[in-house]
Design a protein around this motif. Structure first.
Motif, mmCIF file in Angstrom:
data_model
loop_
_atom_site.group_PDB
_atom_site.id
_atom_site.type_symbol
_atom_site.label_atom_id
_atom_site.label_comp_id
_atom_site.label_asym_id
_atom_site.label_seq_id
_atom_site.Cartn_x
_atom_site.Cartn_y
_atom_site.Cartn_z
ATOM 1 N N LEU A 11 46.650 -32.710 -53.381
ATOM 2 C CA LEU A 11 45.512 -31.829 -53.108
ATOM 3 C C LEU A 11 44.296 -32.728 -52.982
ATOM 4 N N ASP A 12 43.523 -32.578 -51.894
ATOM 5 C CA ASP A 12 42.327 -33.422 -51.785
ATOM 6 C C ASP A 12 41.112 -32.714 -52.385
ATOM 7 N N GLU A 13 39.959 -33.420 -52.385
ATOM 8 C CA GLU A 13 38.777 -32.844 -53.040
ATOM 9 C C GLU A 13 38.274 -31.581 -52.356
ATOM 10 N N GLN A 14 38.584 -31.442 -51.077
ATOM 11 C CA GLN A 14 38.143 -30.233 -50.357
ATOM 12 C C GLN A 14 39.102 -29.058 -50.585
ATOM 13 N N GLY A 15 40.136 -29.285 -51.388
ATOM 14 C CA GLY A 15 41.071 -28.197 -51.669
ATOM 15 C C GLY A 15 42.186 -28.077 -50.640
ATOM 16 N N ASN A 16 42.376 -29.111 -49.805
ATOM 17 C CA ASN A 16 43.473 -29.076 -48.828
ATOM 18 C C ASN A 16 44.748 -29.663 -49.426
ATOM 19 N N PHE A 17 45.842 -28.955 -49.227
ATOM 20 C CA PHE A 17 47.141 -29.441 -49.690
ATOM 21 C C PHE A 17 47.759 -30.300 -48.587
ATOM 22 N N PHE A 18 48.429 -31.373 -48.968
ATOM 23 C CA PHE A 18 49.102 -32.192 -47.962
ATOM 24 C C PHE A 18 50.300 -32.910 -48.566
ATOM 25 N N ALA A 49 50.728 -29.991 -57.169
ATOM 26 C CA ALA A 49 50.247 -30.963 -56.184
ATOM 27 C C ALA A 49 49.705 -32.236 -56.828
ATOM 28 N N THR A 50 50.577 -32.869 -57.605
ATOM 29 C CA THR A 50 50.202 -34.125 -58.269
ATOM 30 C C THR A 50 51.293 -35.162 -58.000
ATOM 31 N N TYR A 51 51.956 -35.055 -56.852
ATOM 32 C CA TYR A 51 53.180 -35.829 -56.651
ATOM 33 C C TYR A 51 53.224 -36.420 -55.249
ATOM 34 N N PRO A 52 52.309 -37.328 -54.932
ATOM 35 C CA PRO A 52 52.328 -37.918 -53.592
ATOM 36 C C PRO A 52 53.583 -38.776 -53.385
ATOM 37 N N PRO A 53 54.150 -38.845 -52.204
ATOM 38 C CA PRO A 53 53.690 -38.193 -50.962
ATOM 39 C C PRO A 53 54.324 -36.829 -50.729
ATOM 40 N N MET A 54 54.862 -36.213 -51.783
ATOM 41 C CA MET A 54 55.500 -34.912 -51.614
ATOM 42 C C MET A 54 54.470 -33.790 -51.561
ATOM 43 N N LYS A 104 49.297 -22.508 -53.754
ATOM 44 C CA LYS A 104 48.734 -22.297 -55.081
ATOM 45 C C LYS A 104 49.128 -23.488 -55.928
ATOM 46 N N ASN A 105 48.138 -24.142 -56.532
ATOM 47 C CA ASN A 105 48.433 -25.299 -57.375
ATOM 48 C C ASN A 105 48.823 -24.806 -58.770
ATOM 49 N N ILE A 106 50.023 -25.121 -59.181
ATOM 50 C CA ILE A 106 50.521 -24.629 -60.472
ATOM 51 C C ILE A 106 51.075 -25.818 -61.248
ATOM 52 N N ILE A 107 50.690 -25.989 -62.500
ATOM 53 C CA ILE A 107 51.202 -27.139 -63.256
ATOM 54 C C ILE A 107 52.728 -27.002 -63.403
ATOM 55 N N TRP A 108 53.374 -28.147 -63.398
ATOM 56 C CA TRP A 108 54.839 -28.200 -63.375
ATOM 57 C C TRP A 108 55.476 -27.323 -64.459
ATOM 58 N N GLU A 109 54.914 -27.383 -65.650
ATOM 59 C CA GLU A 109 55.506 -26.630 -66.761
ATOM 60 C C GLU A 109 55.544 -25.125 -66.518
ATOM 61 N N GLU A 110 54.674 -24.636 -65.618
ATOM 62 C CA GLU A 110 54.615 -23.184 -65.391
ATOM 63 C C GLU A 110 55.204 -22.772 -64.057
ATOM 64 N N ILE A 111 55.678 -23.755 -63.312
ATOM 65 C CA ILE A 111 56.044 -23.460 -61.927
ATOM 66 C C ILE A 111 57.280 -22.556 -61.812
ATOM 67 N N PHE A 112 58.247 -22.754 -62.694
ATOM 68 C CA PHE A 112 59.462 -21.937 -62.609
ATOM 69 C C PHE A 112 59.175 -20.484 -62.997
ATOM 70 N N ASP A 113 58.324 -20.304 -64.008
ATOM 71 C CA ASP A 113 57.955 -18.942 -64.403
ATOM 72 C C ASP A 113 57.185 -18.245 -63.282
ATOM 73 N N ALA A 114 56.353 -19.012 -62.582
ATOM 74 C CA ALA A 114 55.571 -18.421 -61.483
ATOM 75 C C ALA A 114 56.490 -17.838 -60.414
ATOM 76 N N ALA A 115 57.608 -18.516 -60.172
ATOM 77 C CA ALA A 115 58.565 -18.000 -59.184
ATOM 78 C C ALA A 115 59.314 -16.798 -59.761
ATOM 79 N N LYS A 116 59.649 -16.890 -61.044
ATOM 80 C CA LYS A 116 60.409 -15.803 -61.668
ATOM 81 C C LYS A 116 59.599 -14.512 -61.711
ATOM 82 N N ASN A 117 58.316 -14.623 -62.097
ATOM 83 C CA ASN A 117 57.544 -13.383 -62.242
ATOM 84 C C ASN A 117 56.824 -12.956 -60.968
#
Ligand code: ARG
Length: 268
Positions: free
Chosen positions: A63-70, A55-60, A91-104
């Motif tokens: 994540l705001d300070e209250q923890g809401n994704f948008f 969640a570091t890719y606006p407007p896609m 779940k906020n996952i850094i890009w480098e780990e995102i594919f592994d998160a789906a795999k595992n």
């Protein structure tokens, strides 16, 4: 007398056998659902679908300070969850780990402006494409006219998010690999661009619009120079979940919901 005992014994054995089978099917058969339908059953039982996103890719996705994704992807993911009849848990996952998160299986699905590439489809299953995005260059206003296409980047320092299709593009055009600066996310690349530590950034068009939105010193340089389609990725061999995701995408395409979501976030 002995006959009676034999009949009784057979009866008891059959009753016990029947009970045993019922118990067995309750505890074991249920845990081993039909192959390929596992994950969707798990999600429904849990009552929630775990959605991984960087969640570091606006407007896609943000994540705001209250923890809401948008963002646009977040809206699409919510539609998928609601069609499944479950809650959406992001779940906020850094890009480098995102594919592994789906795999595992750490995430049931990942939606993160992910370009469908041949390499990625080797290890993950992708939904139907839901958005056509190409890449562009973001440069400082003072480089206007000097950098107006990827070929002009040659001798310049370029910033990209590590492991993205933008990194692939940057490496194609750089005269020297050391000119390609990789970052964990685009906020960090943007900081360096504003400080003059790099000369340009390569990024997907919608995210470029998001990046320059509040920055007077930044601009999009030139035209979109790649064609890429975003898809949602899940573990391979989960046809039940994949077809459910595609059903929602098709519904959103047909009833115009996807266009509304796009217009809402991209303002076209
Ligand atoms: N579309 C690009 C890719 O798939 C970049 C996506 C980056 N997404 C993000 N949420 N940071 O490589």
């Amino acid at each position: 007398m002995t006959k009676r005992i034999i009949v009784l014994t057979i009866l008891i054995i059959s009753i016990l056998g029947g009970l045993g089978f019922i118990l067995y099917s309750q505890f074991f058969l249920e845990k081993a659902p039909a192959p390929g339908l596992g994950r969707i059953d798990e999600i429904k039982k849990r009552g929630e679908i775990i959605i991984g996103t960087d969640a570091t890719y606006p407007p896609m996705e943000s994540l705001d300070e209250q923890g809401n994704f948008f963002g646009m992807d977040i809206d699409i993911a919510r539609e998928i969850a609601s069609d499944l009849g479950v809650k959406a848990k992001f779940k906020n996952i850094i890009w480098e780990e995102i594919f592994d998160a789906a795999k595992n299986g750490e995430a049931d699905m990942i939606i993160s402006a992910i370009t469908i590439t041949r390499e990625r489809t080797e290890t993950l299953a992708f939904s139907d494409p839901y958005f056509n995005a190409g890449q562009v260059i973001v440069g400082a206003i003072d480089k206007q006219g000097i950098i107006s296409g990827p070929k002009d980047l040659k001798e310049y320092r370029v910033g990209v998010q590590v492991g993205t299709t933008s990194e692939v593009e940057a490496r194609k055009y750089a005269a020297n690999p050391s000119l390609v600066n990789t970052y964990e996310n685009y906020d960090l690349a943007k900081e360096d661009l504003l400080k003059g530590k790099i000369d340009a950034i390569i990024i997907d068009y919608p995210a470029a619009v998001g990046m320059i939105a509040k920055e007077e010193r930044l601009q999009i340089a030139g035209e979109i120079f790649t064609q890429e389609f975003y898809g949602i990725a899940i573990q391979k061999d989960q046809p039940g979940l994949l077809s459910q995701i595609n059903k929602t995408i098709r519904r959103l395409k047909q009833e115009g919901g996807l266009r509304r979501i796009e217009e809402g976030w991209l303002g076209q």
